[in-house]
Write an enzyme that holds these catalytic residues in place. Structure first.
Site, mmCIF file in Angstrom:
data_model
loop_
_atom_site.group_PDB
_atom_site.id
_atom_site.type_symbol
_atom_site.label_atom_id
_atom_site.label_comp_id
_atom_site.label_asym_id
_atom_site.label_seq_id
_atom_site.Cartn_x
_atom_site.Cartn_y
_atom_site.Cartn_z
ATOM 1 N N THR A 62 0.855 -1.195 0.000
ATOM 2 C CA THR A 62 0.000 0.000 0.000
ATOM 3 C C THR A 62 0.890 1.244 0.000
ATOM 4 O O THR A 62 1.704 1.429 0.914
ATOM 5 C CB THR A 62 -0.907 -0.019 1.250
ATOM 6 N N PHE A 108 -6.261 -6.726 -1.566
ATOM 7 C CA PHE A 108 -7.357 -6.459 -0.628
ATOM 8 C C PHE A 108 -7.583 -7.609 0.349
ATOM 9 O O PHE A 108 -8.628 -7.703 0.972
ATOM 10 C CB PHE A 108 -8.648 -6.168 -1.410
ATOM 11 N N ARG A 144 -7.485 -10.095 3.553
ATOM 12 C CA ARG A 144 -7.503 -9.917 5.017
ATOM 13 C C ARG A 144 -6.579 -10.942 5.649
ATOM 14 O O ARG A 144 -6.593 -12.110 5.242
ATOM 15 C CB ARG A 144 -8.915 -10.180 5.572
ATOM 16 N N LYS A 173 -7.194 1.937 -3.003
ATOM 17 C CA LYS A 173 -6.849 1.083 -1.859
ATOM 18 C C LYS A 173 -7.078 1.830 -0.527
ATOM 19 O O LYS A 173 -7.653 1.292 0.420
ATOM 20 C CB LYS A 173 -5.389 0.630 -1.992
ATOM 21 N N GLY A 225 -17.001 -3.140 18.977
ATOM 22 C CA GLY A 225 -15.961 -3.764 19.802
ATOM 23 C C GLY A 225 -15.017 -2.749 20.411
ATOM 24 O O GLY A 225 -15.241 -1.534 20.363
ATOM 25 N N CYS A 285 -2.793 -2.407 9.068
ATOM 26 C CA CYS A 285 -3.287 -1.657 7.904
ATOM 27 C C CYS A 285 -4.146 -0.447 8.281
ATOM 28 O O CYS A 285 -3.749 0.695 8.018
ATOM 29 C CB CYS A 285 -4.074 -2.585 6.996
ATOM 30 N N LYS A 337 -2.577 2.665 10.348
ATOM 31 C CA LYS A 337 -1.503 3.415 9.655
ATOM 32 C C LYS A 337 -2.001 4.003 8.328
ATOM 33 O O LYS A 337 -1.587 5.087 7.932
ATOM 34 C CB LYS A 337 -0.261 2.550 9.455
ATOM 35 N N LYS A 380 -6.973 -9.601 15.693
ATOM 36 C CA LYS A 380 -8.225 -10.268 15.329
ATOM 37 C C LYS A 380 -7.956 -11.769 15.334
ATOM 38 O O LYS A 380 -6.787 -12.192 15.380
ATOM 39 C CB LYS A 380 -8.720 -9.796 13.976
ATOM 40 N N ARG A 437 0.216 -6.373 15.888
ATOM 41 C CA ARG A 437 0.513 -4.976 15.539
ATOM 42 C C ARG A 437 -0.737 -4.100 15.744
ATOM 43 O O ARG A 437 -1.817 -4.432 15.263
ATOM 44 C CB ARG A 437 1.008 -4.870 14.098
HETATM 45 C C1 UGA Z 1 -7.704 -4.963 6.100
HETATM 46 C C2 UGA Z 1 -8.756 -5.003 4.971
HETATM 47 O O1 UGA Z 1 -9.946 -5.625 5.448
HETATM 48 C C3 UGA Z 1 -8.229 -5.757 3.754
HETATM 49 O O2 UGA Z 1 -9.177 -5.685 2.694
HETATM 50 C C4 UGA Z 1 -6.902 -5.122 3.318
HETATM 51 O O3 UGA Z 1 -6.345 -5.822 2.224
HETATM 52 C C5 UGA Z 1 -5.912 -5.151 4.479
HETATM 53 O O4 UGA Z 1 -6.480 -4.419 5.591
HETATM 54 C C6 UGA Z 1 -4.639 -4.464 4.020
HETATM 55 O O5 UGA Z 1 -4.653 -3.271 3.751
HETATM 56 O O6 UGA Z 1 -3.647 -5.178 3.809
HETATM 57 P P1 UGA Z 1 -6.885 -6.730 7.950
HETATM 58 O O7 UGA Z 1 -6.151 -5.574 8.541
HETATM 59 O O8 UGA Z 1 -6.184 -8.008 7.710
HETATM 60 O O9 UGA Z 1 -7.502 -6.322 6.515
HETATM 61 O O10 UGA Z 1 -8.111 -7.081 8.910
HETATM 62 P P2 UGA Z 1 -9.678 -6.782 8.954
HETATM 63 O O11 UGA Z 1 -10.402 -8.053 8.867
HETATM 64 O O12 UGA Z 1 -10.068 -5.726 8.021
HETATM 65 O O13 UGA Z 1 -9.821 -6.243 10.451
HETATM 66 C C7 UGA Z 1 -9.163 -5.051 10.878
HETATM 67 C C8 UGA Z 1 -9.571 -4.715 12.299
HETATM 68 O O14 UGA Z 1 -10.941 -4.317 12.341
HETATM 69 C C9 UGA Z 1 -9.440 -5.866 13.288
HETATM 70 O O15 UGA Z 1 -8.881 -5.392 14.484
HETATM 71 C C10 UGA Z 1 -10.868 -6.323 13.521
HETATM 72 O O16 UGA Z 1 -11.073 -6.888 14.789
HETATM 73 C C11 UGA Z 1 -11.623 -5.002 13.382
HETATM 74 N N1 UGA Z 1 -13.036 -5.164 13.004
HETATM 75 C C12 UGA Z 1 -13.363 -5.706 11.809
HETATM 76 C C13 UGA Z 1 -14.026 -4.731 13.862
HETATM 77 O O17 UGA Z 1 -13.750 -4.206 14.968
HETATM 78 N N2 UGA Z 1 -15.332 -4.857 13.482
HETATM 79 C C14 UGA Z 1 -15.687 -5.405 12.298
HETATM 80 O O18 UGA Z 1 -16.919 -5.481 12.017
HETATM 81 C C15 UGA Z 1 -14.678 -5.835 11.439
#
Ligand code: UGA
Length: 449
Positions: A119, A150, A152, A202, A251, A258, A261, A318, A325
């Site tokens: 990114t 994109f 996760r 992005k 939550g 991601c 930052k 998660k 991180r």
């Molecule tokens: C995020 C994006 O979802 C991806 O599409 C993207 O490719 C990635 O960043 C990136 O830029 O590389 P990621 O950081 O792996 O993915 O995790 P997420 O599933 O998006 O969760 C991020 C945070 O949001 C976690 O702490 C999770 O617990 C929190 N979250 C997620 C919530 O508090 N509530 C929700 O409903 C969903």
């Protein structure tokens, strides 16, 4: 095709293994020598569901090397998947991308397509193309493409293989053709745009998802005061297909490498252009407040934390990852330790945790034994068994602070018929067996047990 991958993080390794699975020969390099050594000896430097079997199936097509020059010479196409962490000012630190581009520019003996998956702020890919060109003494032509990812963490292999779209940022028709042919085995719409728009897309996608989380968290603050149930509110909202139910789980706040930052970097990009992005700054503010409010709930309940035995369930940002991180567990545990609590933690995957004073154990039962308070920080499915049979009774005091609304209020009410408990969650009413005479009631039950 022979593909080179620089960077063995979640994006790089998953990209490598998935392209190998589609029939390509993949050459993988990382400056972290121990990561390459781990891969060479058959191990994995990261945990990602489904990655190990896919890697084993494609072993013959995956080559790990310490020799960056060999990758550059051998490969037709190079993917840059290195980290772009936050620098001290909150900007995306592009130094790792720059190093890779410089070495490709210097070492390449032929034209090359270089694909940035990391990114990067709008304009970076154009700048990197100039940088590569500047390094080269052989008159080669470098085409830099932005192909944002994109996926996760925790679902990275699935997401890579089943993307909602493939974004190709380039104005070069040859590079466009090449990328389209690389992705021809994927069943997803391909969007071709210029590099800057792909870069912005992005950031816009990530910040929208983060904003959705902060939006529902903002309502959870209101719901806490109104005594309403935020989960019912979110569920009802999500049934409207224009809103959608994803990323409406309230939550303790979002973390990871991601969202936090990317939001900051985007704000800085905008500030440099004299533009304010109030949605973005508020998304961060609400997120930070969410962690503080959770801590305040704990503090309000027990007044002093001195020598209280507190259990953290979940340390990763998660479930299904060992990554901590920017995880909400970091700040929360720091505060608890500072206030004199005796903190024990269990996470199914996390073994190294940077906060001093947190004692990590290897099972949920060991973590809650004799504990006075459980804080659920990550919604690992395993933690559901907290309410099973006699598990709760292992605690000294069955007090639960649920930072992820893992349990429905019905589940908690049912559990409280058998074990008097105190349960606080986010944006929902407290369930408590503790009245003014609560201690007596609690002791009575314990004696009976
Ligand atoms: C995020 C994006 O979802 C991806 O599409 C993207 O490719 C990635 O960043 C990136 O830029 O590389 P990621 O950081 O792996 O993915 O995790 P997420 O599933 O998006 O969760 C991020 C945070 O949001 C976690 O702490 C999770 O617990 C929190 N979250 C997620 C919530 O508090 N509530 C929700 O409903 C969903």
């Amino acid at each position: 095709m022979k593909l080179g991958i620089f960077g063995v993080g979640y994006v790089g390794l998953v990209t490598a293994v998935c392209f190998a699975d589609k029939g390509h020969d993949v050459y993988i390099h990382d400056t972290a020598k121990e990561k390459i050594a781990t891969l060479q000896s058959g191990g994995l430097p990261i945990f990602e569901e489904g990655l190990e079997p896919l890697l084993q199936q494609n072993e013959s097509k995956l080559h790990y090397t310490h020799n960056a020059t060999a990758v550059i010479h051998d490969c037709d196409v190079i993917f840059i998947c290195v980290g772009t962490p936050q620098d001290t000012e909150g900007n995306a630190d592009l130094s790792q991308v720059e190093s890779v581009v410089e070495i490709i520019g210097k070492e390449s003996r032929r034209d090359k397509v270089i694909i940035i998956k990391s990114t990067v702020p709008p304009g970076s890919t154009e700048n990197m193309e100039k940088l590569a060109q500047k390094q080269n003494k052989f008159g080669n032509r470098f085409t830099l493409v932005h192909n944002p990812e994109f996926l996760r963490q925790g679902k990275a292999v699935y997401d890579f293989m089943n993307p909602s779209k493939i974004v190709i940022g380039t104005s070069d028709s040859e590079a466009q053709k090449l990328l389209c042919s690389l992705y021809k085995k994927w069943n997803a719409p391909i969007l071709v745009t210029d590099t800057k728009s792909a870069e912005l897309l992005k950031y816009a996608a990530n910040s929208f998802l983060a904003m959705k989380i902060s939006y529902i968290n903002m309502f959870s603050q209101l719901s806490d005061k109104l005594g309403t149930n935020i989960d019912d509110v979110a569920y009802g909202m999500g049934l409207d297909p224009r809103i959608g139910s994803d990323f409406l789980n309230t939550g303790i706040g979002f973390g990871g490498s991601c969202f936090p930052k990317d939001l900051k970097a985007l704000e800085n990009v905008a500030a440099g252009l004299n533009i304010e992005l109030p949605f973005i700054s508020q998304t961060t503010t609400i997120n930070e407040k969410q962690g503080d409010l959770f801590y305040k709930k704990i503090k309000n309940f027990c007044k002093s934390l001195q020598n209280r035995k507190v259990t953290l369930l979940g340390l990763s940002f998660k479930p299904f990852t060992e990554d901590t991180r920017s995880a909400p567990s970091l700040l929360l545990s720091q505060k608890l330790v500072q206030e004199g609590a005796i903190v024990t933690a269990y996470d199914p995957l996390v073994r190294d945790f940077p906060v001093e004073g947190v004692h990590i154990v290897s099972s949920l039962e060991a973590a809650i034994k004799d504990s006075e308070m459980v804080c659920l920080v990550t919604e690992w499915p395993e933690f559901k068994k907290l309410l099973h049979g006699d598990v709760l009774k292992l605690m000294n005091e069955p007090v639960i602070f649920d930072g992820r609304n893992m349990f429905t209020l019905e589940e908690i009410n049912r559990a409280s018929w058998y074990t008097p408990l105190h349960y606080e969650s986010i944006g929902r009413p407290t369930v408590t067996s503790y009245t003014d005479n609560n201690q007596a009631a609690n002791l009575l039950v314990k004696e009976k047990d």
